[in-house]
Write an enzyme that holds these catalytic residues in place. Structure first.
Site, PDB file in Angstrom:
ATOM      1  N   TYR A  74       0.846  -1.200   0.000  1.00 10.65           N
ATOM      2  CA  TYR A  74       0.000   0.000   0.000  1.00 10.65           C
ATOM      3  C   TYR A  74       0.873   1.240   0.000  1.00 10.65           C
ATOM      4  O   TYR A  74       1.914   1.275   0.654  1.00 10.65           O
ATOM      5  CB  TYR A  74      -0.868   0.046   1.266  1.00 10.65           C
ATOM      6  CG  TYR A  74      -1.800  -1.121   1.428  1.00 10.65           C
ATOM      7  CD1 TYR A  74      -3.092  -1.083   0.928  1.00 10.65           C
ATOM      8  CD2 TYR A  74      -1.389  -2.279   2.088  1.00 10.65           C
ATOM      9  CE1 TYR A  74      -3.961  -2.159   1.078  1.00 10.65           C
ATOM     10  CE2 TYR A  74      -2.242  -3.364   2.247  1.00 10.65           C
ATOM     11  CZ  TYR A  74      -3.530  -3.298   1.743  1.00 10.65           C
ATOM     12  OH  TYR A  74      -4.372  -4.364   1.893  1.00 10.65           O
ATOM     13  N   ASP A  88      -9.757   7.615   9.017  1.00 14.31           N
ATOM     14  CA  ASP A  88      -9.465   8.128   7.672  1.00 14.31           C
ATOM     15  C   ASP A  88     -10.163   9.474   7.479  1.00 14.31           C
ATOM     16  O   ASP A  88     -10.844   9.968   8.389  1.00 14.31           O
ATOM     17  CB  ASP A  88      -9.833   7.116   6.569  1.00 14.31           C
ATOM     18  CG  ASP A  88     -11.329   6.819   6.492  1.00 14.31           C
ATOM     19  OD1 ASP A  88     -12.123   7.540   7.135  1.00 14.31           O
ATOM     20  OD2 ASP A  88     -11.697   5.873   5.779  1.00 14.31           O
ATOM     21  N   ARG A 180      -5.350   1.996   8.129  1.00 14.27           N
ATOM     22  CA  ARG A 180      -5.896   3.044   8.996  1.00 14.27           C
ATOM     23  C   ARG A 180      -5.393   2.888  10.439  1.00 14.27           C
ATOM     24  O   ARG A 180      -5.140   3.872  11.130  1.00 14.27           O
ATOM     25  CB  ARG A 180      -7.427   3.016   8.963  1.00 14.27           C
ATOM     26  CG  ARG A 180      -8.007   3.514   7.640  1.00 14.27           C
ATOM     27  CD  ARG A 180      -9.520   3.467   7.641  1.00 14.27           C
ATOM     28  NE  ARG A 180     -10.051   2.116   7.607  1.00 14.27           N
ATOM     29  CZ  ARG A 180     -11.163   1.721   8.241  1.00 14.27           C
ATOM     30  NH1 ARG A 180     -11.842   2.572   8.993  1.00 14.27           N
ATOM     31  NH2 ARG A 180     -11.597   0.491   8.138  1.00 14.27           N
TER      32      ARG A 180
END
Length: 302
Positions: A74, A88, A180
Protein backbone atom coordinates in the site's frame (compact mmCIF):
# COMPACT_ATOMS: atom_id res chain seq x y z
CA UNK A 1 -35.83 -22.56 -11.87
CA UNK A 2 -33.62 -20.99 -9.20
CA UNK A 3 -30.46 -21.60 -11.23
CA UNK A 4 -28.12 -18.64 -11.24
CA UNK A 5 -27.96 -17.17 -14.70
CA UNK A 6 -24.62 -16.45 -16.23
CA UNK A 7 -21.62 -18.00 -17.90
CA UNK A 8 -19.34 -20.60 -16.37
CA UNK A 9 -16.27 -18.43 -16.80
CA UNK A 10 -13.17 -18.87 -14.63
CA UNK A 11 -10.13 -16.67 -14.07
CA UNK A 12 -9.03 -13.39 -12.51
CA UNK A 13 -9.82 -9.84 -13.56
CA UNK A 14 -7.62 -7.21 -11.95
CA UNK A 15 -9.40 -3.94 -11.31
CA UNK A 16 -7.79 -0.60 -10.48
CA UNK A 17 -10.57 0.33 -8.08
CA UNK A 18 -11.79 3.93 -8.12
CA UNK A 19 -12.44 5.88 -4.91
CA UNK A 20 -16.00 6.20 -3.64
CA UNK A 21 -17.13 2.62 -4.27
CA UNK A 22 -17.33 -0.46 -2.12
CA UNK A 23 -15.39 -3.57 -3.12
CA UNK A 24 -18.69 -5.49 -3.37
CA UNK A 25 -20.07 -2.95 -5.87
CA UNK A 26 -16.95 -3.42 -8.02
CA UNK A 27 -17.37 -7.21 -7.96
CA UNK A 28 -21.03 -6.86 -9.01
CA UNK A 29 -20.02 -4.60 -11.90
CA UNK A 30 -17.38 -7.10 -13.06
CA UNK A 31 -19.84 -10.00 -12.79
CA UNK A 32 -22.30 -8.05 -14.94
CA UNK A 33 -19.63 -7.04 -17.50
CA UNK A 34 -18.50 -10.65 -17.93
CA UNK A 35 -21.99 -12.14 -17.48
CA UNK A 36 -20.33 -14.45 -14.98
CA UNK A 37 -22.27 -16.84 -12.79
CA UNK A 38 -19.90 -16.52 -9.84
CA UNK A 39 -17.49 -13.82 -8.64
CA UNK A 40 -15.70 -12.76 -5.47
CA UNK A 41 -12.68 -10.67 -4.48
CA UNK A 42 -9.42 -11.29 -2.64
CA UNK A 43 -9.21 -8.68 0.11
CA UNK A 44 -11.55 -5.74 0.68
CA UNK A 45 -10.50 -2.17 0.00
CA UNK A 46 -12.22 0.66 1.90
CA UNK A 47 -14.65 2.68 -0.28
CA UNK A 48 -12.26 5.67 -0.43
CA UNK A 49 -9.23 3.51 -1.26
CA UNK A 50 -8.01 2.88 -4.82
CA UNK A 51 -5.79 0.32 -6.51
CA UNK A 52 -5.61 -3.44 -6.88
CA UNK A 53 -8.85 -5.29 -6.35
CA UNK A 54 -8.40 -8.82 -7.64
CA UNK A 55 -11.75 -10.25 -8.74
CA UNK A 56 -12.01 -14.03 -8.96
CA UNK A 57 -14.51 -15.60 -11.34
CA UNK A 58 -15.97 -19.08 -11.34
CA UNK A 59 -13.51 -21.76 -10.23
CA UNK A 60 -10.88 -19.12 -9.43
CA UNK A 61 -12.93 -18.23 -6.34
CA UNK A 62 -11.49 -21.44 -4.83
CA UNK A 63 -8.01 -19.88 -4.94
CA UNK A 64 -9.02 -16.65 -3.12
CA UNK A 65 -7.63 -17.73 0.31
CA UNK A 66 -4.14 -18.11 -1.16
CA UNK A 67 -4.16 -14.56 -2.51
CA UNK A 68 -5.67 -13.23 0.73
CA UNK A 69 -2.80 -14.86 2.65
CA UNK A 70 -0.12 -13.35 0.40
CA UNK A 71 1.73 -10.09 1.04
CA UNK A 72 0.17 -6.83 -0.16
CA UNK A 73 1.62 -3.36 -0.71
CA UNK A 74 0.00 0.00 0.00
CA UNK A 75 1.02 3.58 -0.64
CA UNK A 76 -0.72 5.99 1.68
CA UNK A 77 -0.71 9.58 2.82
CA UNK A 78 -0.90 10.13 6.55
CA UNK A 79 -2.37 13.41 7.74
CA UNK A 80 -0.78 14.47 11.01
CA UNK A 81 -2.36 16.64 13.70
CA UNK A 82 -5.83 15.09 13.78
CA UNK A 83 -7.46 11.83 14.79
CA UNK A 84 -10.83 10.86 13.28
CA UNK A 85 -13.47 8.39 14.44
CA UNK A 86 -12.95 6.29 11.30
CA UNK A 87 -9.14 6.70 11.18
CA UNK A 88 -9.46 8.13 7.67
CA UNK A 89 -10.51 11.42 6.04
CA UNK A 90 -14.16 10.33 5.75
CA UNK A 91 -14.70 10.52 9.49
CA UNK A 92 -15.22 13.25 12.04
CA UNK A 93 -12.21 14.83 13.77
CA UNK A 94 -12.25 13.69 17.41
CA UNK A 95 -8.91 15.15 18.60
CA UNK A 96 -6.21 17.50 17.32
CA UNK A 97 -2.57 18.19 18.09
CA UNK A 98 -0.14 21.02 17.32
CA UNK A 99 2.84 18.65 17.47
CA UNK A 100 4.60 17.82 14.20
CA UNK A 101 7.47 15.32 14.21
CA UNK A 102 10.53 15.93 12.03
CA UNK A 103 11.57 13.35 9.42
CA UNK A 104 14.15 11.76 11.74
CA UNK A 105 11.57 11.17 14.49
CA UNK A 106 9.12 9.82 11.95
CA UNK A 107 11.65 7.36 10.48
CA UNK A 108 12.66 6.26 13.98
CA UNK A 109 9.04 5.58 14.95
CA UNK A 110 8.51 3.39 11.87
CA UNK A 111 10.84 0.71 13.32
CA UNK A 112 8.24 -0.07 15.96
CA UNK A 113 5.77 -1.10 13.25
CA UNK A 114 7.91 -3.64 11.38
CA UNK A 115 7.96 -7.41 11.92
CA UNK A 116 5.34 -9.26 13.95
CA UNK A 117 3.17 -6.54 15.51
CA UNK A 118 -0.13 -6.46 17.39
CA UNK A 119 -2.80 -4.38 15.72
CA UNK A 120 -6.24 -3.28 16.89
CA UNK A 121 -8.62 -2.92 13.90
CA UNK A 122 -10.46 0.41 13.51
CA UNK A 123 -13.84 0.91 15.24
CA UNK A 124 -15.26 1.39 11.75
CA UNK A 125 -14.21 -1.96 10.25
CA UNK A 126 -15.80 -5.20 9.11
CA UNK A 127 -14.42 -7.09 12.12
CA UNK A 128 -17.16 -9.10 13.84
CA UNK A 129 -17.89 -8.38 17.50
CA UNK A 130 -20.35 -10.88 18.99
CA UNK A 131 -21.54 -11.75 15.49
CA UNK A 132 -22.10 -8.15 14.41
CA UNK A 133 -19.91 -5.99 12.17
CA UNK A 134 -17.95 -3.39 14.17
CA UNK A 135 -18.93 -0.53 11.84
CA UNK A 136 -22.65 -1.18 12.47
CA UNK A 137 -22.09 -0.81 16.21
CA UNK A 138 -19.81 2.21 15.71
CA UNK A 139 -22.55 3.92 13.66
CA UNK A 140 -24.92 3.36 16.58
CA UNK A 141 -22.48 5.32 18.73
CA UNK A 142 -21.09 2.34 20.59
CA UNK A 143 -17.42 2.42 21.65
CA UNK A 144 -16.06 -1.12 21.46
CA UNK A 145 -13.13 -3.02 22.85
CA UNK A 146 -11.71 -4.67 19.76
CA UNK A 147 -9.05 -7.28 20.51
CA UNK A 148 -5.58 -6.81 19.06
CA UNK A 149 -4.53 -9.33 16.45
CA UNK A 150 -1.11 -10.24 15.10
CA UNK A 151 0.03 -8.72 11.81
CA UNK A 152 3.20 -9.37 9.84
CA UNK A 153 4.69 -6.13 8.50
CA UNK A 154 7.40 -6.76 5.92
CA UNK A 155 8.27 -3.09 5.57
CA UNK A 156 7.06 0.42 6.36
CA UNK A 157 9.04 3.25 4.80
CA UNK A 158 8.78 7.00 4.41
CA UNK A 159 8.58 7.85 0.69
CA UNK A 160 7.95 11.58 0.82
CA UNK A 161 7.23 14.43 3.24
CA UNK A 162 5.53 17.09 1.10
CA UNK A 163 4.83 19.35 4.12
CA UNK A 164 4.80 19.19 7.95
CA UNK A 165 1.19 17.96 7.98
CA UNK A 166 1.60 15.05 5.55
CA UNK A 167 3.79 12.00 5.10
CA UNK A 168 3.66 9.56 2.21
CA UNK A 169 4.42 6.01 3.31
CA UNK A 170 4.72 2.59 1.79
CA UNK A 171 3.56 -0.50 3.67
CA UNK A 172 4.04 -4.16 2.76
CA UNK A 173 2.11 -6.47 5.09
CA UNK A 174 0.48 -9.85 5.43
CA UNK A 175 -3.10 -10.92 5.87
CA UNK A 176 -5.62 -8.77 7.72
CA UNK A 177 -3.69 -5.53 7.98
CA UNK A 178 -5.48 -2.21 8.44
CA UNK A 179 -3.57 0.76 7.03
CA UNK A 180 -5.90 3.04 9.00
CA UNK A 181 -4.74 1.40 12.24
CA UNK A 182 -1.08 1.96 11.27
CA UNK A 183 -1.74 5.68 10.67
CA UNK A 184 -3.69 5.97 13.93
CA UNK A 185 -1.06 4.14 16.03
CA UNK A 186 1.87 5.90 14.36
CA UNK A 187 0.23 9.25 15.10
CA UNK A 188 -0.20 8.23 18.72
CA UNK A 189 3.40 6.97 18.99
CA UNK A 190 4.65 10.30 17.64
CA UNK A 191 2.34 12.32 19.88
CA UNK A 192 0.91 14.16 16.87
CA UNK A 193 -2.20 12.01 16.14
CA UNK A 194 -2.96 10.97 12.58
CA UNK A 195 -5.26 9.39 10.06
CA UNK A 196 -5.19 8.14 6.46
CA UNK A 197 -5.82 10.91 3.94
CA UNK A 198 -5.31 8.76 0.84
CA UNK A 199 -4.74 5.06 0.25
CA UNK A 200 -3.78 3.01 -2.78
CA UNK A 201 -3.01 -0.72 -2.99
CA UNK A 202 -0.16 -1.11 -5.45
CA UNK A 203 0.04 -4.90 -5.49
CA UNK A 204 -1.63 -7.88 -3.89
CA UNK A 205 0.18 -11.23 -4.02
CA UNK A 206 0.78 -11.92 -7.72
CA UNK A 207 -1.36 -9.01 -8.95
CA UNK A 208 0.07 -5.57 -9.86
CA UNK A 209 -1.86 -2.32 -10.21
CA UNK A 210 -0.26 -1.82 -13.66
CA UNK A 211 -2.29 -4.84 -14.82
CA UNK A 212 -5.51 -3.39 -13.44
CA UNK A 213 -8.35 -2.19 -15.64
CA UNK A 214 -10.25 0.97 -14.75
CA UNK A 215 -13.98 0.65 -14.19
CA UNK A 216 -14.59 2.87 -17.24
CA UNK A 217 -12.58 0.45 -19.38
CA UNK A 218 -14.51 -2.52 -17.98
CA UNK A 219 -17.80 -0.79 -18.81
CA UNK A 220 -16.54 0.03 -22.33
CA UNK A 221 -15.55 -3.59 -22.95
CA UNK A 222 -18.54 -5.11 -21.15
CA UNK A 223 -19.85 -8.32 -22.68
CA UNK A 224 -17.22 -8.44 -25.44
CA UNK A 225 -14.53 -11.02 -26.25
CA UNK A 226 -11.95 -8.25 -25.59
CA UNK A 227 -12.88 -8.24 -21.91
CA UNK A 228 -12.69 -12.05 -21.78
CA UNK A 229 -9.16 -11.74 -23.18
CA UNK A 230 -8.17 -9.59 -20.16
CA UNK A 231 -8.78 -12.49 -17.77
CA UNK A 232 -5.75 -14.02 -16.11
CA UNK A 233 -5.84 -17.81 -15.69
CA UNK A 234 -7.11 -19.35 -12.46
CA UNK A 235 -3.62 -20.60 -11.52
CA UNK A 236 -2.32 -17.01 -11.24
CA UNK A 237 -3.98 -17.11 -7.82
CA UNK A 238 -1.82 -20.12 -6.92
CA UNK A 239 1.52 -18.54 -7.85
CA UNK A 240 2.70 -18.53 -4.22
CA UNK A 241 2.33 -22.34 -4.11
CA UNK A 242 4.48 -25.03 -5.78
CA UNK A 243 3.02 -26.85 -8.79
CA UNK A 244 3.12 -30.63 -9.11
CA UNK A 245 2.20 -32.60 -12.20
CA UNK A 246 -0.24 -35.45 -11.84
CA UNK A 247 -0.48 -38.68 -13.80
CA UNK A 248 -3.53 -39.75 -15.79
CA UNK A 249 -4.55 -42.13 -13.01
CA UNK A 250 -3.93 -39.38 -10.45
CA UNK A 251 -6.07 -37.00 -12.49
CA UNK A 252 -9.22 -39.11 -12.30
CA UNK A 253 -8.71 -39.73 -8.56
CA UNK A 254 -8.16 -36.04 -7.84
CA UNK A 255 -11.18 -35.04 -9.93
CA UNK A 256 -13.32 -37.19 -7.62
CA UNK A 257 -11.83 -35.52 -4.55
CA UNK A 258 -9.57 -38.45 -3.63
CA UNK A 259 -5.79 -38.37 -3.03
CA UNK A 260 -4.03 -38.72 -6.39
CA UNK A 261 -0.50 -39.58 -7.39
CA UNK A 262 1.75 -36.68 -8.38
CA UNK A 263 5.21 -36.60 -9.89
CA UNK A 264 7.67 -35.62 -7.13
CA UNK A 265 8.75 -31.99 -7.24
CA UNK A 266 10.09 -29.24 -5.04
CA UNK A 267 7.80 -29.99 -2.09
CA UNK A 268 8.06 -31.68 1.27
CA UNK A 269 5.62 -33.81 3.22
CA UNK A 270 2.76 -31.66 4.54
CA UNK A 271 3.32 -28.76 2.11
CA UNK A 272 0.35 -27.15 0.37
CA UNK A 273 0.68 -27.43 -3.42
CA UNK A 274 -1.44 -27.59 -6.54
CA UNK A 275 -1.59 -30.30 -9.16
CA UNK A 276 -1.80 -29.79 -12.90
CA UNK A 277 -2.39 -32.07 -15.86
CA UNK A 278 -1.39 -30.91 -19.34
CA UNK A 279 -0.72 -27.49 -17.82
CA UNK A 280 -4.27 -27.11 -16.50
CA UNK A 281 -4.95 -26.83 -12.76
CA UNK A 282 -6.69 -29.87 -11.29
CA UNK A 283 -6.67 -29.42 -7.52
CA UNK A 284 -4.98 -27.77 -4.57
CA UNK A 285 -4.21 -29.64 -1.38
CA UNK A 286 -1.58 -31.13 0.89
CA UNK A 287 1.29 -33.27 -0.39
CA UNK A 288 1.84 -36.52 1.51
CA UNK A 289 3.91 -39.54 0.48
CA UNK A 290 3.73 -39.13 -3.29
CA UNK A 291 0.08 -38.07 -3.36
CA UNK A 292 -1.79 -34.79 -3.26
CA UNK A 293 -4.67 -34.84 -0.76
CA UNK A 294 -7.06 -32.31 -2.31
CA UNK A 295 -8.85 -29.59 -0.33
CA UNK A 296 -10.25 -27.90 -3.45
CA UNK A 297 -10.89 -29.49 -6.83
CA UNK A 298 -11.24 -27.34 -9.96
CA UNK A 299 -14.01 -28.22 -12.40
CA UNK A 300 -12.72 -26.57 -15.53
CA UNK A 301 -14.23 -27.31 -18.96
CA UNK A 302 -12.25 -29.64 -21.17
Amino acid sequence: MGRKKGRDISGWLIVDKPAGMTSTAVVNKVRWALQAKKAGHAGTLDPDATGVLAVALGEATKTVPFVTDALKAYRFTMRMGAATNTDDAAGEVIATSETRPDDAALKEALHGFVGEIEQVPPQYSAVKIDGERAYKRARDGEAMEIAARPLWVEELVLIDRPDPDHAELELVCGKGGYVRSIARDLGEALGCLGHVAQLRRTWSGPFEVEDGLSLERIEELAQTPELDACLLPLETGLSELPELRTTEAGLSRLRNGNPGMVIPGDVEYGDTAWASFDGKPVAVGVFKAGELHPSRVFNLPG
